[in-house]
Design a protein around this motif. Structure first.
Motif, PDB file in Angstrom:
ATOM      1  N   ILE A 287     143.514  31.332   8.393  1.00  0.00           N
ATOM      2  CA  ILE A 287     143.314  30.618   7.129  1.00  0.00           C
ATOM      3  C   ILE A 287     144.591  30.650   6.294  1.00  0.00           C
ATOM      4  O   ILE A 287     145.001  29.643   5.713  1.00  0.00           O
ATOM      5  N   ARG A 288     145.236  31.817   6.245  1.00  0.00           N
ATOM      6  CA  ARG A 288     146.485  31.936   5.477  1.00  0.00           C
ATOM      7  C   ARG A 288     147.580  31.024   6.014  1.00  0.00           C
ATOM      8  O   ARG A 288     148.391  30.499   5.249  1.00  0.00           O
ATOM      9  N   ARG A 289     147.590  30.832   7.323  1.00  0.00           N
ATOM     10  CA  ARG A 289     148.613  29.985   7.957  1.00  0.00           C
ATOM     11  C   ARG A 289     148.180  28.533   8.075  1.00  0.00           C
ATOM     12  O   ARG A 289     148.847  27.739   8.741  1.00  0.00           O
ATOM     13  N   LYS A 290     147.037  28.194   7.480  1.00  0.00           N
ATOM     14  CA  LYS A 290     146.510  26.820   7.503  1.00  0.00           C
ATOM     15  C   LYS A 290     146.122  26.369   8.906  1.00  0.00           C
ATOM     16  O   LYS A 290     146.106  25.169   9.217  1.00  0.00           O
ATOM     17  N   GLN A 291     145.792  27.326   9.793  1.00  0.00           N
ATOM     18  CA  GLN A 291     145.377  26.994  11.156  1.00  0.00           C
ATOM     19  C   GLN A 291     143.863  26.964  11.304  1.00  0.00           C
ATOM     20  O   GLN A 291     143.347  26.402  12.266  1.00  0.00           O
ATOM     21  N   ILE A 292     143.156  27.610  10.387  1.00  0.00           N
ATOM     22  CA  ILE A 292     141.694  27.623  10.349  1.00  0.00           C
ATOM     23  C   ILE A 292     141.270  27.147   8.964  1.00  0.00           C
ATOM     24  O   ILE A 292     141.845  27.581   7.955  1.00  0.00           O
ATOM     25  N   LEU A 293     140.286  26.261   8.925  1.00  0.00           N
ATOM     26  CA  LEU A 293     139.889  25.684   7.640  1.00  0.00           C
ATOM     27  C   LEU A 293     139.085  26.654   6.778  1.00  0.00           C
ATOM     28  O   LEU A 293     139.320  26.755   5.571  1.00  0.00           O
ATOM     29  N   ALA A 294     138.131  27.364   7.391  1.00  0.00           N
ATOM     30  CA  ALA A 294     137.216  28.188   6.591  1.00  0.00           C
ATOM     31  C   ALA A 294     136.414  29.118   7.483  1.00  0.00           C
ATOM     32  O   ALA A 294     136.306  28.909   8.699  1.00  0.00           O
ATOM     33  N   ALA A 295     135.830  30.138   6.866  1.00  0.00           N
ATOM     34  CA  ALA A 295     134.906  31.050   7.546  1.00  0.00           C
ATOM     35  C   ALA A 295     134.090  31.801   6.503  1.00  0.00           C
ATOM     36  O   ALA A 295     134.646  32.267   5.505  1.00  0.00           O
ATOM     37  N   PRO A 296     132.772  31.946   6.716  1.00  0.00           N
ATOM     38  CA  PRO A 296     132.000  32.808   5.829  1.00  0.00           C
ATOM     39  C   PRO A 296     132.237  34.271   6.198  1.00  0.00           C
ATOM     40  O   PRO A 296     132.558  34.593   7.343  1.00  0.00           O
ATOM     41  N   THR A 297     132.084  35.160   5.220  1.00  0.00           N
ATOM     42  CA  THR A 297     132.144  36.591   5.498  1.00  0.00           C
ATOM     43  C   THR A 297     130.822  37.247   5.151  1.00  0.00           C
ATOM     44  O   THR A 297     130.211  36.934   4.119  1.00  0.00           O
ATOM     45  N   ASP A 298     130.392  38.152   6.028  1.00  0.00           N
ATOM     46  CA  ASP A 298     129.179  38.926   5.799  1.00  0.00           C
ATOM     47  C   ASP A 298     129.508  40.373   5.453  1.00  0.00           C
ATOM     48  O   ASP A 298     128.646  41.239   5.518  1.00  0.00           O
ATOM     49  N   SER A 299     130.778  40.639   5.102  1.00  0.00           N
ATOM     50  CA  SER A 299     131.216  41.979   4.682  1.00  0.00           C
ATOM     51  C   SER A 299     130.796  43.055   5.689  1.00  0.00           C
ATOM     52  O   SER A 299     130.064  43.991   5.359  1.00  0.00           O
ATOM     53  N   PRO A 300     131.265  42.967   6.944  1.00  0.00           N
ATOM     54  CA  PRO A 300     130.812  43.917   7.970  1.00  0.00           C
ATOM     55  C   PRO A 300     131.197  45.367   7.695  1.00  0.00           C
ATOM     56  O   PRO A 300     130.473  46.283   8.124  1.00  0.00           O
ATOM     57  N   VAL A 301     132.304  45.599   7.003  1.00  0.00           N
ATOM     58  CA  VAL A 301     132.657  46.983   6.643  1.00  0.00           C
ATOM     59  C   VAL A 301     131.547  47.578   5.777  1.00  0.00           C
ATOM     60  O   VAL A 301     131.122  48.726   5.984  1.00  0.00           O
ATOM     61  N   ILE A 302     131.060  46.797   4.835  1.00  0.00           N
ATOM     62  CA  ILE A 302     130.009  47.262   3.928  1.00  0.00           C
ATOM     63  C   ILE A 302     128.690  47.454   4.681  1.00  0.00           C
ATOM     64  O   ILE A 302     127.953  48.422   4.428  1.00  0.00           O
ATOM     65  N   GLN A 303     128.388  46.563   5.623  1.00  0.00           N
ATOM     66  CA  GLN A 303     127.158  46.734   6.405  1.00  0.00           C
ATOM     67  C   GLN A 303     127.178  48.061   7.169  1.00  0.00           C
ATOM     68  O   GLN A 303     126.170  48.760   7.257  1.00  0.00           O
ATOM     69  N   GLY A 304     128.343  48.403   7.736  1.00  0.00           N
ATOM     70  CA  GLY A 304     128.468  49.684   8.427  1.00  0.00           C
ATOM     71  C   GLY A 304     128.276  50.855   7.492  1.00  0.00           C
ATOM     72  O   GLY A 304     127.584  51.834   7.822  1.00  0.00           O
TER      73      GLY A 304
END
Length: 357
Positions: A287-304
């Motif tokens: 995303i930072r390099r403009k190679q991926i448009l978007a992604a949702p996050t489910d905060s996996p660190v927090i789930q753990g």
């Protein structure tokens, strides 16, 4: 000594060991959603700020089982589990089955963990239904079982720390549908939801396909497969051969990461766009390099982290939320600056932790 225990001991010896008592950052309070009644993703939800226990009363032994450690998503969950075990002052043993085809291995590893004296078990499940018997066996022994990330259908679980992967897929689909609404410019999309049969994959597929219904999206291909990078790369290659006029590759984080160099090598970077339906360091970089448009996050660190806190609360007779998950967010090239990666990604340089003492 079983092969599983041999693997477990070797993994513990050759990977990072963490000792309880080292400083861990305060990650709370954290905004979450609570399902009531629990264990039904269709149940009404309320919101709350999650606050874990300050410390455990004794060094409980927590067994954690993951499907694999092939990608950085599970590395993030590992980071959350290890850090929370360290912060609370409990012991943690992590085993990983080696991939989504290794259900029997996951069951065997869990059995060995329990036989070795685990007080509680946290499972990132390979199969939605396939672990129900082992969950019942463990539960019948009075050992709490926590369902983390992937989802299981068992009614014998003690708690769930997870989100709706249907909504994760839905957020990715809604993002695309917003770019190509009904009556708008048509777009041909290939969809790579992950390994068939996994609960999170089936949910993600339902959410994604439902979200693009009625839009100008033409879903030309759906390909299931293990979330190893080689497996996903082959699926992407095969799809590009079959659909030279493709507009989007959408799927797992591993799919998105694998697609970037393939598209570059084929000269398709400007033509075929990429969207992931969950978040990893590679997706963040894309995303930072403009190679991926978007992604949702489910905060996996927090789930753990929450899964470990749930286990300790149950063991100590403290109040606990039976079904809780972080609020979902979608990260795009436009709002990336507002995203806090510490909820989602392990720190740079973090190595897998298989044991906390």
């Amino acid at each position: 000594m079983t092969k599983t225990i041999q693997k477990l001991l070797i993994s513990a010896a050759i990977t990072t060991c963490m000792t309880a008592g080292a400083a861990a950052e305060n990650w709370y309070p954290y905004p979450v959603e609570v399902w009531d009644p629990p264990f039904n993703m269709e149940s009404p939800r309320s919101t709350m700020d999650y606050k874990p226990l300050p410390a455990a009363s004794k060094p409980w032994e927590i067994c954690v089982s993951f499907p694999h450690m092939k990608d950085a998503y599970w590395l993030g969950v590992d980071y959350g589990v290890a850090q929370e075990a360290e912060r609370l002052g409990v012991k943690m043993q992590l085993v990983e089955a080696g991939g989504y085809t290794e259900l029997n291995n996951q069951i065997s590893q869990i059995e060995d963990c329990v036989a070795a004296g685990a007080n509680a078990v946290i499972i990132g499940a390979i199969s939605f239904d396939g672990l129900n018997n082992i969950v019942k066996e463990i539960s019948d022994k009075g050992i709490p079982v926590i369902d983390v990330i992937n989802g299981m259908s068992s009614s014998d679980l003690s708690a769930k720390s997870l989100v709706s992967f249907g909504e994760m897929g839905g957020k990715a689909g809604s993002f695309l549908a917003g770019l190509h609404p009904s009556g708008g410019e048509k777009a041909k999309v290939a969809w790579f939801p992950g390994p068939a049969g996994a609960g999170w994959v089936e949910a993600g597929n339902t959410g994604f396909t439902g979200a693009i219904e009625g839009s100008a999206i033409d879903l030309v291909e759906t390909k299931y497969g293990d979330t190893g990078k080689e497996a996903q790369a082959k699926l992407v290659e095969d799809t590009l051969e079959a659909h030279p006029d493709l507009d989007y590759v959408v799927g797992t984080a591993v799919t998105a990461e694998a697609a970037i160099p393939i598209l570059r090598a084929r000269g398709l970077t400007d033509k075929v766009k990429v969207v992931s339906y969950y978040y990893t360091p590679g997706v963040d970089q894309g995303i930072r390099r403009k190679q991926i448009l978007a992604a949702p996050t489910d905060s996996p660190v927090i789930q753990g982290r929450i899964a470990v806190d749930q286990a300790v609360r149950i063991l100590e007779g403290e109040p606990f939320e039976k079904h809780v998950g972080p609020a979902l967010k979608i990260v795009t090239q436009d709002n990336l600056a507002d995203f806090d990666p510490s909820s989602t990604l392990a720190p740079s340089g973090f190595k897998p932790v298989f044991r906390v003492n």
